[in-house]
Design an enzyme around this catalytic site. Structure first.
Site, PDB file in Angstrom:
ATOM      1  N   MET A 217       0.845  -1.195   0.000  1.00  0.00           N
ATOM      2  CA  MET A 217       0.000   0.000   0.000  1.00  0.00           C
ATOM      3  C   MET A 217       0.882   1.248   0.000  1.00  0.00           C
ATOM      4  O   MET A 217       0.420   2.344   0.344  1.00  0.00           O
ATOM      5  CB  MET A 217      -0.939  -0.010   1.208  1.00  0.00           C
ATOM      6  CG  MET A 217      -1.888  -1.212   1.160  1.00  0.00           C
ATOM      7  SD  MET A 217      -3.434  -0.973   2.056  1.00  0.00           S
ATOM      8  CE  MET A 217      -2.843  -0.704   3.698  1.00  0.00           C
TER       9      MET A 217
ATOM     10  N   HIS B 202       9.454  -3.556   3.176  1.00  0.00           N
ATOM     11  CA  HIS B 202       8.997  -3.744   1.794  1.00  0.00           C
ATOM     12  C   HIS B 202      10.188  -3.981   0.863  1.00  0.00           C
ATOM     13  O   HIS B 202      10.127  -4.790  -0.060  1.00  0.00           O
ATOM     14  CB  HIS B 202       8.253  -2.498   1.295  1.00  0.00           C
ATOM     15  CG  HIS B 202       7.010  -2.175   2.045  1.00  0.00           C
ATOM     16  ND1 HIS B 202       6.900  -1.064   2.848  1.00  0.00           N
ATOM     17  CD2 HIS B 202       5.807  -2.798   2.116  1.00  0.00           C
ATOM     18  CE1 HIS B 202       5.674  -1.006   3.369  1.00  0.00           C
ATOM     19  NE2 HIS B 202       5.005  -2.049   2.955  1.00  0.00           N
TER      20      HIS B 202
ATOM     21  N   GLN C 271     -10.246  -2.613   2.385  1.00  0.00           N
ATOM     22  CA  GLN C 271      -9.784  -3.250   3.621  1.00  0.00           C
ATOM     23  C   GLN C 271      -9.784  -2.296   4.819  1.00  0.00           C
ATOM     24  O   GLN C 271      -9.267  -2.626   5.869  1.00  0.00           O
ATOM     25  CB  GLN C 271      -8.425  -3.916   3.416  1.00  0.00           C
ATOM     26  CG  GLN C 271      -7.262  -2.985   3.170  1.00  0.00           C
ATOM     27  CD  GLN C 271      -6.013  -3.749   2.718  1.00  0.00           C
ATOM     28  OE1 GLN C 271      -5.933  -4.188   1.580  1.00  0.00           O
ATOM     29  NE2 GLN C 271      -5.046  -3.899   3.599  1.00  0.00           N
TER      30      GLN C 271
ATOM     31  N   GLN D  56      -2.674 -12.551   7.580  1.00  0.00           N
ATOM     32  CA  GLN D  56      -2.898 -12.200   6.172  1.00  0.00           C
ATOM     33  C   GLN D  56      -2.173 -13.183   5.252  1.00  0.00           C
ATOM     34  O   GLN D  56      -2.721 -13.643   4.242  1.00  0.00           O
ATOM     35  CB  GLN D  56      -2.406 -10.770   5.915  1.00  0.00           C
ATOM     36  CG  GLN D  56      -2.329 -10.393   4.444  1.00  0.00           C
ATOM     37  CD  GLN D  56      -1.953  -8.938   4.240  1.00  0.00           C
ATOM     38  OE1 GLN D  56      -2.798  -8.070   4.360  1.00  0.00           O
ATOM     39  NE2 GLN D  56      -0.699  -8.670   3.929  1.00  0.00           N
TER      40      GLN D  56
ATOM     41  N   LEU E 259       8.964  -3.247  11.603  1.00  0.00           N
ATOM     42  CA  LEU E 259       8.768  -2.114  10.687  1.00  0.00           C
ATOM     43  C   LEU E 259       7.334  -2.121  10.165  1.00  0.00           C
ATOM     44  O   LEU E 259       6.797  -3.170   9.829  1.00  0.00           O
ATOM     45  CB  LEU E 259       9.738  -2.193   9.512  1.00  0.00           C
ATOM     46  CG  LEU E 259      11.224  -2.061   9.839  1.00  0.00           C
ATOM     47  CD1 LEU E 259      12.015  -1.806   8.559  1.00  0.00           C
ATOM     48  CD2 LEU E 259      11.485  -0.925  10.818  1.00  0.00           C
ATOM     49  N   SER E 260       6.740  -0.940  10.120  1.00  0.00           N
ATOM     50  CA  SER E 260       5.365  -0.809   9.637  1.00  0.00           C
ATOM     51  C   SER E 260       5.166   0.620   9.157  1.00  0.00           C
ATOM     52  O   SER E 260       5.712   1.559   9.768  1.00  0.00           O
ATOM     53  CB  SER E 260       4.399  -1.088  10.792  1.00  0.00           C
ATOM     54  OG  SER E 260       3.112  -0.579  10.485  1.00  0.00           O
ATOM     55  N   SER E 261       4.381   0.785   8.103  1.00  0.00           N
ATOM     56  CA  SER E 261       4.101   2.146   7.616  1.00  0.00           C
ATOM     57  C   SER E 261       3.388   2.944   8.707  1.00  0.00           C
ATOM     58  O   SER E 261       3.501   4.162   8.777  1.00  0.00           O
ATOM     59  CB  SER E 261       3.235   2.101   6.365  1.00  0.00           C
ATOM     60  OG  SER E 261       3.840   1.265   5.414  1.00  0.00           O
TER      61      SER E 261
HETATM   62  O1  PAF Z   1      -0.143  -5.902   3.541  1.00  0.00           O
HETATM   63  C1  PAF Z   1      -0.536  -4.957   2.822  1.00  0.00           C
HETATM   64  O2  PAF Z   1       0.130  -3.952   2.623  1.00  0.00           O
HETATM   65  C2  PAF Z   1      -1.919  -5.046   2.181  1.00  0.00           C
HETATM   66  O3  PAF Z   1      -2.819  -5.702   3.015  1.00  0.00           O
HETATM   67  C3  PAF Z   1      -1.887  -5.703   0.783  1.00  0.00           C
HETATM   68  C4  PAF Z   1      -1.420  -7.140   0.839  1.00  0.00           C
HETATM   69  C5  PAF Z   1      -0.979  -4.904  -0.132  1.00  0.00           C
HETATM   70  C6  PAF Z   1      -3.299  -5.696   0.175  1.00  0.00           C
HETATM   71  O4  PAF Z   1      -3.795  -4.401   0.052  1.00  0.00           O
END
Ligand code: PAF
Length: 279
Positions: A31, A38, A62, A154, A185-187
């Site tokens: 995202m 990432h 989502q 997920q 790490l997370s946005s």
């Molecule tokens: O993990 C994420 O960033 C989101 O849930 C994904 C897999 C890109 C789906 O929008």
């Protein structure tokens, strides 16, 4: 700069070019607001495939209406620079109308594995993720797709979905990348104040102590209770869950459980943090 594709047609032309050159493609769905985690996924893709494409799409499906869709960080130019620096070949950055054209009517709903944990606290979440990931995987047509273990549930949902729907992309899980403090790490870490960050840094340490308590043979309920109290006492405002589960099914472990996973989701102000590790 990586090529930036906006439409399914762009993707078809790219796929045809790769096929003509007999090249394999690795895909990293994101995202945006990219960080080292990432980039590690993209590097994994580059190490296993000839080319790598990263999608950047903040998926409205989502997010529940009260969640952070509007304030979710959007940093396409910076993201493209970062992806360029590690040699990513292409970016797919569609508009909402491209991913969900007028009269879009399909929702992908994955069963049992979606229900506990995140499914309980964010009931809309996995249908939104499964729907967008199915569409992305089918549009991109990569041989392999790479997902971080930070979103452990997920990853399991996506693995079930691709297997159940026979989507011909291999799903690869990649271990969590952490700051030196242990913070995953997370946005969403960008939302944290300095004070909140100091508290957030403790989350992983508490999960580690849970894993150690499992090894010492403490009862699961006692470990969970102790950890939840600890999170609240150090300054987390709310704990959605802090629990030990069967690593495959994510239900509470029983005598048939072979591998355990420790998982937590907790709030600091308006920011919800998740983390997990092997138990
Ligand atoms: O993990 C994420 O960033 C989101 O849930 C994904 C897999 C890109 C789906 O929008």
């Amino acid at each position: 700069m990586p090529d930036i594709f906006k439409t399914p047609q762009d993707l078809r032309i790219y796929a045809a070019k790769l096929a003509a050159q007999n090249k394999t493609l690795g895909f990293v769905p994101t995202m945006g607001a990219l960080h080292e985690g990432h980039l590690t996924l993209a590097q994994k893709a580059l190490s296993q495939c000839d080319e790598c494409i990263v999608s950047i799409f903040v998926n409205p499906k989502q997010f529940a209406p009260h969640e952070d869709f509007d304030r979710y960080p959007r940093t396409l130019e910076k993201d493209a620079e970062l992806l360029k620096s590690i040699g990513v070949h292409a970016i797919f950055a569609p508009e909402v109308e491209t991913m969900y054209p007028a009269n879009f009517q399909t929702t992908v709903s994955v069963g049992e594995i979606s229900k506990p944990l995140e499914g309980e606290f964010r009931p809309h979440f996995f249908a939104g993720v499964a729907t967008v990931v199915a569409r992305l995987l089918l549009l991109v047509g990569a041989q392999k797709a790479f997902f971080g273990e930070k979103d452990y549930q997920q990853l399991q949902v996506v693995k079930h979905m691709t297997s159940d729907l026979a989507i011909p992309t291999e799903i690869i899980g990649v271990p969590i990348i952490r700051e030196d403090s242990g913070l995953a790490l997370s946005s969403r870490n960008a939302y944290l104040s300095q004070e909140e960050r100091a508290i957030a840094n403790q989350l992983n340490k508490i999960l580690i102590s849970m894993a150690n308590d499992i090894k010492s043979g403490l009862p699961i309920a006692t470990i969970e209770e102790k950890a939840q109290q600890k999170l609240l006492s150090i300054g987390f405002d709310k704990v959605d869950y802090c629990t030990i589960r069967d690593a495959q099914t994510l239900v509470p472990p029983d005598k048939n459980t072979q591998h355990l996973r420790v998982l937590a989701a907790a709030w600091l102000g308006q920011t919800r943090l998740i983390d997990n590790m092997e138990g």
